[in-house]
Design an enzyme around this catalytic site. Structure first.
Site, PDB file in Angstrom:
ATOM      1  N   GLY A  89      25.110  50.621  79.458  1.00  0.00           N
ATOM      2  CA  GLY A  89      24.612  50.158  78.170  1.00  0.00           C
ATOM      3  C   GLY A  89      25.747  49.796  77.221  1.00  0.00           C
ATOM      4  N   SER A 128      27.889  48.858  85.530  1.00  0.00           N
ATOM      5  CA  SER A 128      28.025  48.265  84.212  1.00  0.00           C
ATOM      6  C   SER A 128      28.898  49.135  83.304  1.00  0.00           C
ATOM      7  CB  SER A 128      26.639  48.021  83.608  1.00  0.00           C
ATOM      8  OG  SER A 128      26.712  47.158  82.507  1.00  0.00           O
ATOM      9  N   TYR A 129      28.380  49.565  82.135  1.00  0.00           N
ATOM     10  CA  TYR A 129      29.210  50.393  81.256  1.00  0.00           C
ATOM     11  C   TYR A 129      29.485  51.771  81.851  1.00  0.00           C
ATOM     12  CZ  TYR A 129      31.473  51.900  76.994  1.00  0.00           C
ATOM     13  OH  TYR A 129      32.422  52.340  76.090  1.00  0.00           O
ATOM     14  N   ASP A 137      26.299  37.798  89.367  1.00  0.00           N
ATOM     15  CA  ASP A 137      26.273  38.390  88.024  1.00  0.00           C
ATOM     16  C   ASP A 137      27.257  37.645  87.138  1.00  0.00           C
ATOM     17  OD1 ASP A 137      26.042  40.137  85.835  1.00  0.00           O
ATOM     18  OD2 ASP A 137      27.587  41.473  86.629  1.00  0.00           O
ATOM     19  N   HIS A 178      23.735  41.800  88.745  1.00  0.00           N
ATOM     20  CA  HIS A 178      24.409  42.904  88.064  1.00  0.00           C
ATOM     21  C   HIS A 178      23.983  44.252  88.628  1.00  0.00           C
ATOM     22  CE1 HIS A 178      26.727  44.495  84.732  1.00  0.00           C
ATOM     23  NE2 HIS A 178      25.714  45.260  84.364  1.00  0.00           N
TER      24      HIS A 178
END
Length: 473
Positions: A93, A189-190, A389, A441
């Site tokens: 996020g 991701s994060y 992605d 992603h």
């Protein structure tokens, strides 16, 4: 973040834990096995099928004074869980739920149908190879909460790593049968920040306590935020080479964002990012070649705010999976089945927390220094990337890996699954890189079978399968 700062930070946790006799349990004073039994989940609403594995959900308090409490969902391996490794999964996020994404549409066994009310079994769930622990972190994400509302405005990388470490120490006391199990951390991701930061915190804690409180063996991270400048360099290059933006915009992105990043951005960089977003049009940047969810009326500038918004690629592709999760997890009967505390449940359950995302406090520009440290510590480190992605594309990941200047052990080659190219891989001294062909992603969502193949190779510590090895098992 300096290494000395991290050591002081983790040693501070160690000191707090030593002086608190209740650190080894949850906020409950009950025997761990009793609390474990209370956390056991029965049949879920909308579950029309039986499962042979046990699963548990509940809370672990990581800060007694503030009442800061994290929500977890633990799913045992399909067969012989005591012999299988344990994998912690984290979504990013920052502010997105690992249960909403990791469990409900990626690697978990319980996936949600388009009506938002019923479930289907994921045939490529990662609990076919491991025990899976999903954690909603930090507080304010999913069902995780704090008694102090202001806590939700104080989240950042540093405190997230601290709370995650305390969570694990307490969780292993609640589930002592897994304390000596080989433990791995994974995410995307994060979580490219969360995963190495937590891994580093565990290594430091084990050194400080002169023991092996958590039997960490390595980590696996995909399409990961790693280094702000190299991430943005790869994003701009991928967008341009894929024909998504104009030559002029590509040049301006590299000029105006040259000393910035798309997380730590200037006004001029932000404006040209908006131009790029407009030029790209209404596509799903998390999955370049699949349709967007048309139920989403306004397109968010997803280049600036890293939030998940993709669906499940299958025979009947559904790009609106997030919408189904929102319906399912907001049902009171679902929340009761998962032991959500009615006194602390969110007014509206969300897949990602706007409050957490917009009030994030600290985010170092790079975690490559942590990679260098953990490679020296001997952890098994694998990095993977879906090659469709555009948010953290394969080009960004390659730039970050190249910056580590690692010697090559096994050169670039294709890897195979059922006789087809599953992707490409290169093995370095201390790190393995895997590209997953045709994945966006969220790799396990778009290419679930390939993702399970990847996990099995990672856990076994073997190379990705070669063509001559197909069918030889």
């Amino acid at each position: 973040m300096a290494k000395s700062g991290w050591f002081s930070h983790v040693f501070g946790i160690f000191t707090v834990l030593l002086c608190c006799s209740s650190f080894a349990t949850s906020s409950s004073t009950e025997h761990p096995s009793l609390q474990q039994r209370k956390d056991k989940v029965g049949k879920l609403p909308g579950q029309a099928f039986n499962v042979s594995f046990a699963h548990y959900s509940g809370y672990v308090t990581v800060d007694e004074n503030a009442g800061r409490t994290l929500f977890y969902w633990f799913i045992e391996a399909l067969e012989d869980p005591q012999s299988k490794p344990l994998v912690l999964w984290l979504n990013g996020g920052p502010g997105c739920s690992s249960i909403a994404y990791g469990q409900a549409e990626e690697i978990g066994p319980f996936h949600i149908n388009s009506n938002g009310k019923t479930l289907h079994l994921n045939p490529y769930s990662w609990n076919r190879a491991a025990n899976i622990l999903f954690l909603d972190t930090p507080v304010g994400v999913g069902f995780s909460y704090s008694n102090e509302e202001s806590d939700l405005l104080k989240n950042g990388d540093k405190r997230t790593a601290e709370d995650n470490l305390v969570f694990l120490l307490k969780w292993f006391e609640r589930f002592p049968q897994y304390k000596r199990t080989d433990f791995f951390i994974s995410g995307e991701s994060y979580a490219g920040h969360y995963v190495p930061q937590l891994s580093q915190a565990i290594v430091k804690y084990n050194l400080a306590t002169k023991g092996n409180a958590i039997n960490l063996k390595g980590f696996l991270v995909g399409n990961a935020v790693t280094d702000d400048f190299l991430d943005q360099l790869g994003i701009f290059e991928f967008m341009w080479s894929s024909g998504l933006i104009s030559d002029q915009t590509y040049k301006l992105l590299n000029i105006l964002c040259d000393s910035q990043s798309i997380i730590h951005t200037s006004d001029s960089c932000g404006k040209i990012l908006e131009v790029a977003d407009k030029e790209m049009g209404n596509i799903d940047p998390y999955s370049l070649y699949t349709p967007p969810c048309h139920a989403n009326v306004s397109q968010i500038n997803l280049l600036v705010r890293r939030k998940h918004r993709i669906g499940r690629l299958s025979a009947g592709y559904d790009p609106c999976t997030e919408k189904h999760s929102i319906v399912y997890f907001n049902q009171p009967k679902v929340q009761r089945a998962l032991h959500v505390d009615p006194d602390h449940k969110p007014a509206v359950w969300e897949t990602c927390s706007e409050v957490v995302n917009t009030h994030w406090k600290d985010s170092p520009i790079s975690v490559l220094n942590i990679y260098r440290e953990l490679i020296q510590a001997g952890l098994r480190i694998w990095v993977f990337s879906g090659n469709t992605d555009t948010v953290i594309p394969v080009t960004s990941t390659r730039y970050s890996i190249n910056a580590l200047n690692l010697p090559t052990v096994s050169p670039w080659r294709a890897w195979y699954d059922d006789g087809e190219v599953g992707g490409w891989t290169q093995e370095y001294d201390g790190l393995t890189f895997v590209v997953v062909r045709g994945a966006g992603h969220e790799v396990p969502l778009h290419r679930p079978k390939l993702a399970l193949t990847l996990l099995k190779a990672f856990l076994a510590g073997t190379s990705m399968p070669n063509l001559e090895l197909v069918g030889a098992s």
